[in-house]
Design an enzyme around this catalytic site. Structure first.
Site, PDB file in Angstrom:
ATOM      1  CB  SER A 139      35.644  44.319  41.778  1.00 35.76           C
ATOM      2  OG  SER A 139      34.370  44.272  40.533  1.00 35.76           O
ATOM      3  CE1 TYR A 165      34.160  38.686  39.977  1.00 32.61           C
ATOM      4  CE2 TYR A 165      33.013  40.905  39.667  1.00 32.61           C
ATOM      5  CZ  TYR A 165      33.771  40.399  39.749  1.00 32.61           C
ATOM      6  OH  TYR A 165      35.470  40.779  39.556  1.00 32.61           O
TER       7      TYR A 165
HETATM    8  N1  LIG Z   1      39.124  41.911  34.050  1.00 33.12           N
HETATM    9  C1  LIG Z   1      38.447  42.732  34.827  1.00 33.12           C
HETATM   10  O1  LIG Z   1      38.238  43.462  34.035  1.00 33.12           O
HETATM   11  C2  LIG Z   1      38.759  42.691  36.086  1.00 33.12           C
HETATM   12  C3  LIG Z   1      37.383  43.545  36.981  1.00 33.12           C
HETATM   13  C4  LIG Z   1      37.570  43.584  38.532  1.00 33.12           C
HETATM   14  C5  LIG Z   1      37.849  43.096  39.159  1.00 33.12           C
HETATM   15  N2  LIG Z   1      38.576  41.832  38.592  1.00 33.12           N
HETATM   16  C6  LIG Z   1      39.083  40.921  39.084  1.00 33.12           C
HETATM   17  O2  LIG Z   1      40.917  40.451  38.551  1.00 33.12           O
HETATM   18  C7  LIG Z   1      41.052  39.124  39.572  1.00 33.12           C
HETATM   19  C8  LIG Z   1      42.591  38.591  38.228  1.00 33.12           C
HETATM   20  O3  LIG Z   1      41.656  38.769  36.976  1.00 33.12           O
HETATM   21  P1  LIG Z   1      41.054  38.675  35.597  1.00 33.12           P
HETATM   22  O4  LIG Z   1      40.340  39.178  34.538  1.00 33.12           O
HETATM   23  O5  LIG Z   1      42.885  38.599  35.396  1.00 33.12           O
HETATM   24  O6  LIG Z   1      40.962  37.401  35.674  1.00 33.12           O
HETATM   25  P2  LIG Z   1      41.113  35.712  35.052  1.00 33.12           P
HETATM   26  O7  LIG Z   1      40.024  34.757  34.429  1.00 33.12           O
HETATM   27  O8  LIG Z   1      42.330  36.299  33.891  1.00 33.12           O
HETATM   28  O9  LIG Z   1      42.446  35.396  35.637  1.00 33.12           O
HETATM   29  C9  LIG Z   1      42.198  34.593  36.796  1.00 33.12           C
HETATM   30  C10 LIG Z   1      43.171  33.502  37.406  1.00 33.12           C
HETATM   31  O10 LIG Z   1      42.899  32.873  38.284  1.00 33.12           O
HETATM   32  C11 LIG Z   1      42.812  31.813  38.226  1.00 33.12           C
HETATM   33  N3  LIG Z   1      41.735  30.901  39.285  1.00 33.12           N
HETATM   34  C12 LIG Z   1      40.396  31.052  38.887  1.00 33.12           C
HETATM   35  N4  LIG Z   1      39.844  29.830  40.564  1.00 33.12           N
HETATM   36  C13 LIG Z   1      41.447  29.368  41.065  1.00 33.12           C
HETATM   37  C14 LIG Z   1      41.037  28.765  42.454  1.00 33.12           C
HETATM   38  N5  LIG Z   1      40.407  28.232  42.792  1.00 33.12           N
HETATM   39  N6  LIG Z   1      42.514  28.856  42.522  1.00 33.12           N
HETATM   40  C15 LIG Z   1      43.835  29.459  42.611  1.00 33.12           C
HETATM   41  N7  LIG Z   1      43.755  29.670  40.830  1.00 33.12           N
HETATM   42  C16 LIG Z   1      42.551  29.797  40.597  1.00 33.12           C
HETATM   43  C17 LIG Z   1      42.178  31.277  37.457  1.00 33.12           C
HETATM   44  O11 LIG Z   1      42.876  30.019  36.813  1.00 33.12           O
HETATM   45  C18 LIG Z   1      43.579  32.904  36.420  1.00 33.12           C
HETATM   46  O12 LIG Z   1      44.256  32.237  35.879  1.00 33.12           O
HETATM   47  C19 LIG Z   1      40.091  38.700  39.760  1.00 33.12           C
HETATM   48  O13 LIG Z   1      40.076  38.632  41.863  1.00 33.12           O
HETATM   49  C20 LIG Z   1      38.721  39.388  39.487  1.00 33.12           C
HETATM   50  O14 LIG Z   1      37.883  39.134  39.133  1.00 33.12           O
HETATM   51  C21 LIG Z   1      38.833  41.935  36.936  1.00 33.12           C
END
Ligand SMILES: NC(=O)c1ccc[n+]([C@@H]2O[C@H](COP(=O)([O-])OP(=O)(O)OC[C@H]3O[C@@H](n4cnc5c(N)ncnc54)[C@H](O)[C@@H]3O)[C@@H](O)[C@H]2O)c1
Length: 257
Positions: free
Chosen positions: A139, A152
């Site tokens: 991130s 986080y």
């Molecule tokens: N959306 C944003 O703005 C953003 C910004 C920066 C970084 N990220 C990072 O991108 C990645 C994806 O985020 P997203 O926005 O698609 O999130 P999201 O919440 O839509 O999807 C995350 C997925 O991870 C799965 N997950 C959570 N815990 C788990 C576990 N213990 N074992 C297996 N699966 C698990 C969830 O069930 C979900 O399907 C994450 O690492 C997040 O930190 C997201």
């Protein structure tokens, strides 16, 4: 992009960025092992793809035993894993002084230990074959402090350095490991932060009260945009790139490292 018949393992595959990565990899002809802890959402997504080349695996990546078992199962059923994309993550908001033990531990269990479990396990197989490439989704909060995101941001800073050290250990074995660091991306995780219909506009504008700059490119990323960056770094087109942290945030953190 040539992923024809290549075996790719993706975590966090049920929705958001992970689902966008799975969708694109299927279009590029890969055989995809889609891992997620949310069984209902994972199966619904895989059904919607109508692809013969993607298999769902329900697993909690914070549990190293589950991870070791599922990776062994994938190697036996789908074949040797060529590529890994570690996407799964969670966000627990709160000031550090008020944060519970459970919030802190859950955040690190998934974002840091989970990524360690999956990269370590897959890397052991890749090292035997002296071949492979992996991308860890971190991130932009890993390098810029965020109000209410202390746990986080710390967990993401740790996973960014984990990926760089892993890249160093694996370089001599012809294995690359890179990082994609997204900014605000339109997924369930991001939408949970929006309190009303003006959520996206507020994120784009930034907030002095929260010491948070806006997004110079004036838009929230789509999961597809992040998936494109992931797939580039994963692919042979990035064959001389390793240990790289690719920020995909529309300039929101001004490229600060
Ligand atoms: N959306 C944003 O703005 C953003 C910004 C920066 C970084 N990220 C990072 O991108 C990645 C994806 O985020 P997203 O926005 O698609 O999130 P999201 O919440 O839509 O999807 C995350 C997925 O991870 C799965 N997950 C959570 N815990 C788990 C576990 N213990 N074992 C297996 N699966 C698990 C969830 O069930 C979900 O399907 C994450 O690492 C997040 O930190 C997201």
């Amino acid at each position: 992009m040539n992923f024809q018949n290549k075996v790719v393992l993706v975590t966090g595959a049920a929705q958001g960025i992970g689902a966008a990565v799975v969708d694109k990899l299927c279009q590029y002809g890969a055989k995809v092992a889609a891992l997620d802890s949310n069984e209902t959402v994972l199966y619904r997504f895989i059904d919607s793809l109508r692809s013969q080349t993607v298999l769902p695996f329900v697993v909690d990546i914070s549990d190293s035993r589950q991870v070791i078992c599922v990776v062994e199962q994938i190697e036996k059923t789908l074949g040797p894993i060529d590529y890994l994309v570690s996407v799964a993550g969670i966000l627990r908001m709160g000031d550090l002084l008020a944060l519970s033990d459970e919030d802190w531990q859950a955040t690190f269990s998934v974002n840091t230990t989970g990524a360690f479990n999956i990269t370590r396990t897959v890397a052991r197989y890749m090292k035997e074959r002296c071949s492979g490439s992996m991308v860890v989704v971190s991130s932009n909060a890993a390098s810029v402090p965020r109000m209410q995101m202390g746990a986080y941001a710390a967990s993401k800073a740790a996973v960014t350095m984990l990926a760089k050290c892993l890249a160093l250990e694996l370089a001599a074995f012809n294995i690359r490991c890179n990082i994609v660091s997204p900014g605000s991306t339109d997924t369930a995780m991001q939408r949970a932060l929006w309190t009303d219909a003006s959520g996206p506009e507020k994120v784009i504008a930034g907030s002095l009260d929260h010491h948070r700059l806006g997004i110079p490119l004036q838009k929230i990323a789509s999961p597809d945009t992040i998936a494109d960056a992931v797939i580039f770094l994963l692919s042979e087109q990035a064959s001389h790139i390793t240990m790289h942290d690719l920020r995909v945030d529309g300039g929101a953190t001004l490229g600060c490292q």
